[in-house]
Write an enzyme that holds these catalytic residues in place. Structure first.
Site, PDB file in Angstrom:
ATOM      1  N   GLU A   1       0.822  -1.209   0.000  1.00  0.00           N
ATOM      2  CA  GLU A   1       0.000   0.000   0.000  1.00  0.00           C
ATOM      3  C   GLU A   1       0.856   1.258   0.000  1.00  0.00           C
ATOM      4  O   GLU A   1       1.995   1.237   0.465  1.00  0.00           O
ATOM      5  CB  GLU A   1      -0.837   0.046   1.274  1.00  0.00           C
ATOM      6  CG  GLU A   1      -1.808  -1.081   1.403  1.00  0.00           C
ATOM      7  CD  GLU A   1      -2.560  -0.992   2.729  1.00  0.00           C
ATOM      8  OE1 GLU A   1      -3.391  -1.858   2.963  1.00  0.00           O
ATOM      9  OE2 GLU A   1      -2.277  -0.072   3.520  1.00  0.00           O
TER      10      GLU A   1
ATOM     11  N   CYS B   1      -0.472  -2.466  14.836  1.00  0.00           N
ATOM     12  CA  CYS B   1      -0.285  -2.246  13.403  1.00  0.00           C
ATOM     13  C   CYS B   1      -0.853  -3.420  12.601  1.00  0.00           C
ATOM     14  O   CYS B   1      -0.513  -4.580  12.871  1.00  0.00           O
ATOM     15  CB  CYS B   1       1.205  -2.078  13.120  1.00  0.00           C
ATOM     16  SG  CYS B   1       1.590  -2.044  11.372  1.00  0.00           S
TER      17      CYS B   1
ATOM     18  N   GLU C   1       9.506  -2.171   7.674  1.00  0.00           N
ATOM     19  CA  GLU C   1      10.517  -1.435   8.436  1.00  0.00           C
ATOM     20  C   GLU C   1      11.635  -1.075   7.452  1.00  0.00           C
ATOM     21  O   GLU C   1      12.427  -1.936   7.041  1.00  0.00           O
ATOM     22  CB  GLU C   1      11.017  -2.337   9.584  1.00  0.00           C
ATOM     23  CG  GLU C   1      12.300  -1.885  10.252  1.00  0.00           C
ATOM     24  CD  GLU C   1      12.302  -0.443  10.738  1.00  0.00           C
ATOM     25  OE1 GLU C   1      11.582  -0.122  11.668  1.00  0.00           O
ATOM     26  OE2 GLU C   1      13.064   0.374  10.155  1.00  0.00           O
TER      27      GLU C   1
ATOM     28  N   ASN D   1      -5.538   4.278  15.109  1.00  0.00           N
ATOM     29  CA  ASN D   1      -6.581   3.912  14.149  1.00  0.00           C
ATOM     30  C   ASN D   1      -7.113   2.560  14.594  1.00  0.00           C
ATOM     31  O   ASN D   1      -6.448   1.539  14.407  1.00  0.00           O
ATOM     32  CB  ASN D   1      -5.953   3.750  12.753  1.00  0.00           C
ATOM     33  CG  ASN D   1      -6.218   4.945  11.872  1.00  0.00           C
ATOM     34  OD1 ASN D   1      -7.341   5.410  11.746  1.00  0.00           O
ATOM     35  ND2 ASN D   1      -5.151   5.446  11.269  1.00  0.00           N
TER      36      ASN D   1
END
Ligand code: SF4
Length: 356
Positions: free
Chosen positions: A98, A125, A168, A294
């Site tokens: 993404e 995450c 990462e 989120n």
């Protein structure tokens, strides 16, 4: 046109201009043409040799038989009401990543992925919940930026770049280094930020670059115990070692290290936490970016976002302690804008995590 032999065509995307000139010189016979091709790719982001109309037609056909210009394929685009746009890109081995563009005043921040997944496994995450994936190659990293610029028809002068998408980046320094060199051709290192979960060898690598981009560190807790709970990588690179490394980090004049802090209710938003955080980072030229969680009921159902009043109180307490603070009020919540959410929806069957 068929390839000159059975080998796959070499992709020219993602290569720094000087590498392109070296690679192409034999094929174009005149170094002048190699420089022209490099300019088409790095400055005008050409997608085909046919576009390179200032090259002889025969040479363009010849180049097409030896090389290709390939970017990741757009699988899905989602546009949010707040102006942010998210892409799901397909890679040539069937994996997907993404990238997000977020409006930021007159500028646009492009958030790129560096890996197709992530082994670091931060508790908050979605990408971490989806698991490890391979390192992206320079063409796949730079390709995200090229497609985004084209899709939005935006000038490169308007964009900042952050490596804060999937993966990462400092576990992929070999390919990141090439991609950065390529991006630097049009985007100054001052406009590029590499965000890390605290990979110490990677931070040392970044410190040694002749043209380092800006550094952001995902901190998320003022002490080792809670950081380790949220970010298992803290076992390997403990908080005290991370802070010692950051105090040594060579910062150019006027630069600061950004500390990201994902705010999670009843985990890292206690009344004394802003002061503890301020003490931890004191002495480092810095800015704190508070990121209210989120929420994702599928991947980490036990983690909640604090209410807006608590977020504002946390920010105010940090300001009172003399820290520069920004709050990233979530962009693109209506399009699964958090890292990994769009891919997670595509893959289906989420990996549930327990916070306690
Ligand atoms: S926050 Fe970044 S480092 Fe942590 S799991 Fe997600 S992608 Fe990996």
């Amino acid at each position: 046109m068929p390839a000159v032999d059975d080998r796959p065509l070499v992709n020219l995307v993602g290569r720094p201009a000087h590498d392109l000139v070296v690679l192409l010189t034999d094929s174009v016979r005149r170094p002048f043409y190699a420089r022209q091709v490099a300019r088409w790719l790095t400055e005008r982001h050409a997608t085909s040799f046919e576009e390179m109309t200032d090259l002889p037609k025969q040479l363009r056909s010849e180049l097409g038989r030896r090389f290709r210009i390939s970017d990741p394929e757009i699988l899905e685009t989602a546009r949010s009401r707040d102006g942010s746009v998210k892409w799901l890109f397909g890679l040539d081995d069937g994996l997907s990543v993404e990238a997000v563009a977020m409006p930021d005043g007159a500028k646009l921040t492009l958030c790129l992925s560096s890996q197709a997944g992530c082994a670091v496994g931060c508790l908050f995450c979605v990408t971490g919940a989806l698991g490890a994936g391979r390192n992206l190659r320079p063409d796949e990293i730079v390709g995200q930026y090229r497609v985004m610029l084209r899709d939005l028809a935006v000038s490169v002068d308007r964009v900042n770049i952050v490596f804060m998408g999937m993966g990462e980046p400092l576990l992929n320094t070999t390919h990141l280094g090439v991609a950065l060199e390529t991006l630097f051709h049009r985007v100054s290192p001052k406009r590029i930020t590499v965000s890390t979960s605290g990979i110490l060898p990677g931070i040392r690598w970044l410190a040694g670059l002749s043209r380092p981009p800006k550094l952001a560190v995902s901190l998320n807790a003022p002490d080792q115990e809670r950081r380790r709970f949220l970010m298992p990588i803290a076992d390997r690179y403990p908080l005290d070692e991370l802070m010692a490394e950051l105090r040594r980090f060579p910062l150019e004049r006027g630069r600061r290290i950004t500390f990201e802090y994902v705010l999670i209710r009843d985990v890292n938003d206690a009344p004394g936490d802003p002061q503890a955080l301020a003490r931890l980072i004191r002495g480092i030229p810095t800015k704190v970016n508070l990121i209210p969680l989120n929420e994702d009921a599928d991947h980490f159902p036990d983690l909640r976002r604090p209410d807006d009043d608590s977020i504002n109180r946390f920010a105010m307490a940090l300001r009172d302690a003399g820290i520069t603070v920004t709050v990233r009020w979530s962009k693109g919540l209506d399009v699964d804008a958090a890292c990994g959410q769009l891919k997670g929806r595509h893959q289906g069957s989420p990996t549930r995590r327990q916070a306690s």
